[in-house]
Motif scaffolding. Structure first.
Motif, PDB file in Angstrom:
ATOM      1  N   ALA A   1       0.949  -1.154   0.063  1.00 24.08           N
ATOM      2  CA  ALA A   1      -0.138  -0.127   0.081  1.00 24.08           C
ATOM      3  C   ALA A   1       0.875   1.363   0.017  1.00 24.08           C
ATOM      4  N   ILE A   2       1.685   1.207   0.738  1.00 28.75           N
ATOM      5  CA  ILE A   2       2.836   2.325   0.733  1.00 28.75           C
ATOM      6  C   ILE A   2       3.482   2.551  -0.600  1.00 28.75           C
ATOM      7  N   GLN A   3       3.968   1.660  -1.372  1.00 26.81           N
ATOM      8  CA  GLN A   3       4.457   1.713  -2.675  1.00 26.81           C
ATOM      9  C   GLN A   3       3.300   2.164  -3.583  1.00 26.81           C
ATOM     10  N   SER A   4       2.123   1.888  -3.530  1.00 26.63           N
ATOM     11  CA  SER A   4       1.055   2.553  -4.165  1.00 26.63           C
ATOM     12  C   SER A   4       0.798   3.814  -4.082  1.00 26.63           C
ATOM     13  N   ASP A  12      -4.073  14.363  -7.537  1.00 29.11           N
ATOM     14  CA  ASP A  12      -4.581  13.030  -7.837  1.00 29.11           C
ATOM     15  C   ASP A  12      -5.582  12.733  -6.881  1.00 29.11           C
ATOM     16  N   GLN A  13      -6.469  11.904  -6.999  1.00 27.32           N
ATOM     17  CA  GLN A  13      -7.572  11.638  -6.116  1.00 27.32           C
ATOM     18  C   GLN A  13      -7.277  10.212  -5.581  1.00 27.32           C
ATOM     19  N   ALA A  14      -7.636  10.163  -4.093  1.00 27.28           N
ATOM     20  CA  ALA A  14      -7.128   8.791  -3.487  1.00 27.28           C
ATOM     21  C   ALA A  14      -8.411   8.630  -2.369  1.00 27.28           C
ATOM     22  N   PHE A  15      -8.441   7.300  -1.958  1.00 24.07           N
ATOM     23  CA  PHE A  15      -9.304   7.050  -0.929  1.00 24.07           C
ATOM     24  C   PHE A  15      -8.443   7.353   0.309  1.00 24.07           C
ATOM     25  N   LEU A  16      -8.968   8.164   1.479  1.00 18.35           N
ATOM     26  CA  LEU A  16      -8.059   8.421   2.383  1.00 18.35           C
ATOM     27  C   LEU A  16      -9.081   8.142   3.681  1.00 18.35           C
ATOM     28  N   ARG A  17      -8.488   7.345   4.724  1.00 17.12           N
ATOM     29  CA  ARG A  17      -9.215   6.683   6.057  1.00 17.12           C
ATOM     30  C   ARG A  17      -8.946   7.768   6.827  1.00 17.12           C
ATOM     31  N   ASN A  20     -12.256   8.743  12.025  1.00 13.44           N
ATOM     32  CA  ASN A  20     -13.263   7.681  12.486  1.00 13.44           C
ATOM     33  C   ASN A  20     -13.467   6.306  11.776  1.00 13.44           C
ATOM     34  N   GLY A  21     -12.478   6.028  10.816  1.00 14.14           N
ATOM     35  CA  GLY A  21     -12.415   4.739  10.211  1.00 14.14           C
ATOM     36  C   GLY A  21     -13.223   4.706   8.876  1.00 14.14           C
ATOM     37  N   VAL A  22     -13.934   5.839   8.626  1.00 16.83           N
ATOM     38  CA  VAL A  22     -14.570   5.808   7.517  1.00 16.83           C
ATOM     39  C   VAL A  22     -13.533   6.289   6.124  1.00 16.83           C
ATOM     40  N   TRP A  23     -13.590   5.532   4.887  1.00 22.49           N
ATOM     41  CA  TRP A  23     -12.689   5.991   3.643  1.00 22.49           C
ATOM     42  C   TRP A  23     -13.646   6.951   2.867  1.00 22.49           C
ATOM     43  N   THR A  24     -12.931   8.015   2.607  1.00 19.17           N
ATOM     44  CA  THR A  24     -13.603   8.899   1.756  1.00 19.17           C
ATOM     45  C   THR A  24     -12.620   9.311   0.774  1.00 19.17           C
ATOM     46  N   CYS A  25     -13.384   9.665  -0.357  1.00 19.72           N
ATOM     47  CA  CYS A  25     -12.475  10.419  -1.175  1.00 19.72           C
ATOM     48  C   CYS A  25     -11.722  11.796  -0.798  1.00 19.72           C
ATOM     49  N   ALA A  26     -10.604  11.755  -1.515  1.00 24.19           N
ATOM     50  CA  ALA A  26      -9.474  13.155  -0.997  1.00 24.19           C
ATOM     51  C   ALA A  26      -8.906  13.503  -2.417  1.00 24.19           C
ATOM     52  N   VAL A  27      -8.334  14.865  -2.481  1.00 23.14           N
ATOM     53  CA  VAL A  27      -7.477  15.212  -3.417  1.00 23.14           C
ATOM     54  C   VAL A  27      -6.182  15.584  -2.868  1.00 23.14           C
ATOM     55  N   LEU A  28      -5.180  14.930  -3.468  1.00 21.25           N
ATOM     56  CA  LEU A  28      -3.898  15.644  -3.031  1.00 21.25           C
ATOM     57  C   LEU A  28      -3.571  16.678  -3.197  1.00 21.25           C
ATOM     58  N   ALA A  29      -3.361  17.769  -2.482  1.00 24.26           N
ATOM     59  CA  ALA A  29      -3.159  19.140  -2.631  1.00 24.26           C
ATOM     60  C   ALA A  29      -1.641  19.474  -2.614  1.00 24.26           C
ATOM     61  N   HIS A  79       2.701   6.630   7.701  1.00 23.44           N
ATOM     62  CA  HIS A  79       1.125   6.193   7.933  1.00 23.44           C
ATOM     63  C   HIS A  79       0.254   5.909   6.686  1.00 23.44           C
ATOM     64  N   TRP A  80       1.069   6.247   5.445  1.00 20.46           N
ATOM     65  CA  TRP A  80       0.545   6.043   4.136  1.00 20.46           C
ATOM     66  C   TRP A  80      -0.176   4.681   4.047  1.00 20.46           C
ATOM     67  N   GLY A  81       0.615   3.698   4.386  1.00 20.42           N
ATOM     68  CA  GLY A  81      -0.005   2.393   3.964  1.00 20.42           C
ATOM     69  C   GLY A  81      -1.373   1.870   4.981  1.00 20.42           C
ATOM     70  N   LYS A  82      -1.698   2.689   5.915  1.00 14.06           N
ATOM     71  CA  LYS A  82      -2.807   2.589   6.711  1.00 14.06           C
ATOM     72  C   LYS A  82      -3.895   3.640   6.238  1.00 14.06           C
ATOM     73  N   PHE A  83      -3.512   4.680   5.815  1.00 17.45           N
ATOM     74  CA  PHE A  83      -4.438   5.703   5.487  1.00 17.45           C
ATOM     75  C   PHE A  83      -4.853   6.082   4.110  1.00 17.45           C
ATOM     76  N   VAL A  84      -4.078   5.693   3.164  1.00 16.13           N
ATOM     77  CA  VAL A  84      -3.978   6.031   1.918  1.00 16.13           C
ATOM     78  C   VAL A  84      -4.304   4.874   0.720  1.00 16.13           C
ATOM     79  N   ARG A  85      -5.087   4.939  -0.007  1.00 14.79           N
ATOM     80  CA  ARG A  85      -5.228   4.010  -1.087  1.00 14.79           C
ATOM     81  C   ARG A  85      -5.625   5.091  -2.517  1.00 14.79           C
ATOM     82  N   ARG A  86      -4.838   4.416  -3.383  1.00 14.10           N
ATOM     83  CA  ARG A  86      -4.903   5.543  -4.762  1.00 14.10           C
ATOM     84  C   ARG A  86      -6.134   4.790  -5.533  1.00 14.10           C
TER      85      ARG A  86
END
Length: 98
Positions: A1-4, A12-17, A20-29, A79-86
Protein backbone atom coordinates in the motif's frame (compact mmCIF):
# COMPACT_ATOMS: atom_id res chain seq x y z
CA UNK A 1 0.00 0.00 0.00
CA UNK A 2 2.87 2.39 0.75
CA UNK A 3 4.36 1.75 -2.68
CA UNK A 4 1.00 2.42 -4.35
CA UNK A 5 0.46 5.61 -2.35
CA UNK A 6 3.94 6.81 -3.27
CA UNK A 7 2.80 6.99 -6.92
CA UNK A 8 0.32 9.77 -6.13
CA UNK A 9 0.97 13.17 -7.67
CA UNK A 10 -0.47 16.59 -6.92
CA UNK A 11 -4.21 16.76 -7.73
CA UNK A 12 -4.60 12.96 -7.87
CA UNK A 13 -7.65 11.50 -6.17
CA UNK A 14 -7.24 8.90 -3.46
CA UNK A 15 -9.25 7.14 -0.80
CA UNK A 16 -8.32 8.44 2.62
CA UNK A 17 -9.14 6.76 5.91
CA UNK A 18 -10.53 9.34 8.30
CA UNK A 19 -9.89 9.27 12.04
CA UNK A 20 -13.38 7.75 12.53
CA UNK A 21 -12.38 4.80 10.31
CA UNK A 22 -14.53 5.81 7.32
CA UNK A 23 -12.87 5.86 3.89
CA UNK A 24 -13.56 8.98 1.84
CA UNK A 25 -12.45 10.37 -1.49
CA UNK A 26 -9.83 13.14 -1.23
CA UNK A 27 -7.55 15.15 -3.50
CA UNK A 28 -3.81 15.41 -2.97
CA UNK A 29 -3.14 19.15 -2.66
CA UNK A 30 0.58 19.01 -1.86
CA UNK A 31 3.36 16.60 -1.06
CA UNK A 32 6.63 17.64 0.54
CA UNK A 33 8.89 17.14 3.54
CA UNK A 34 7.44 18.51 6.77
CA UNK A 35 8.93 18.85 10.28
CA UNK A 36 8.36 15.78 12.43
CA UNK A 37 9.00 17.41 15.77
CA UNK A 38 7.29 20.80 15.46
CA UNK A 39 4.46 21.23 18.02
CA UNK A 40 2.00 22.32 15.34
CA UNK A 41 2.92 19.68 12.74
CA UNK A 42 -0.35 17.85 13.21
CA UNK A 43 -2.60 20.75 12.24
CA UNK A 44 -0.31 23.03 10.25
CA UNK A 45 1.16 22.63 6.78
CA UNK A 46 4.52 24.40 6.79
CA UNK A 47 5.55 26.51 3.80
CA UNK A 48 9.04 26.23 2.32
CA UNK A 49 9.95 29.49 4.10
CA UNK A 50 9.06 27.94 7.49
CA UNK A 51 11.22 24.85 7.00
CA UNK A 52 14.90 24.80 7.90
CA UNK A 53 16.15 21.46 6.61
CA UNK A 54 19.42 21.82 8.52
CA UNK A 55 17.86 22.18 11.97
CA UNK A 56 14.59 20.22 11.60
CA UNK A 57 13.90 16.52 11.31
CA UNK A 58 11.78 16.12 8.18
CA UNK A 59 9.45 13.43 6.89
CA UNK A 60 7.67 13.31 3.56
CA UNK A 61 3.98 14.09 4.01
CA UNK A 62 0.86 14.43 1.90
CA UNK A 63 -1.73 17.18 2.34
CA UNK A 64 -5.22 16.11 1.25
CA UNK A 65 -8.35 18.21 0.75
CA UNK A 66 -11.15 16.05 2.11
CA UNK A 67 -14.32 18.03 1.43
CA UNK A 68 -15.80 20.92 -0.52
CA UNK A 69 -15.34 23.25 2.46
CA UNK A 70 -11.58 22.89 2.10
CA UNK A 71 -10.96 20.79 5.22
CA UNK A 72 -7.58 19.07 5.06
CA UNK A 73 -5.73 16.10 6.48
CA UNK A 74 -1.96 15.66 6.69
CA UNK A 75 -0.64 12.10 6.38
CA UNK A 76 3.00 11.34 7.20
CA UNK A 77 4.81 8.80 5.04
CA UNK A 78 5.00 6.26 7.87
CA UNK A 79 1.15 6.18 7.84
CA UNK A 80 0.53 6.03 4.08
CA UNK A 81 0.00 2.26 4.16
CA UNK A 82 -2.72 2.57 6.79
CA UNK A 83 -4.55 5.71 5.65
CA UNK A 84 -4.08 6.14 1.87
CA UNK A 85 -5.31 4.11 -1.10
CA UNK A 86 -4.97 5.46 -4.61
CA UNK A 87 -7.69 5.29 -7.22
CA UNK A 88 -6.98 3.02 -10.16
CA UNK A 89 -5.49 5.14 -12.92
CA UNK A 90 -6.18 4.68 -16.63
CA UNK A 91 -4.21 1.70 -17.85
CA UNK A 92 -4.21 0.05 -14.42
CA UNK A 93 -6.68 -2.63 -15.49
CA UNK A 94 -5.49 -6.00 -14.34
CA UNK A 95 -2.89 -4.48 -12.03
CA UNK A 96 -3.33 -5.31 -8.38
CA UNK A 97 -4.00 -2.35 -6.08
CA UNK A 98 -2.57 -2.48 -2.61
Amino acid sequence: AIQSASLLKKYDQAFLRRSNGVWTCAVLADRTAQPTNAPSTRAHWHSEAEIDAESMNLEECMLFVINEDGATKIVKKRHWGKFVRRHAAEGDEGQPRQ
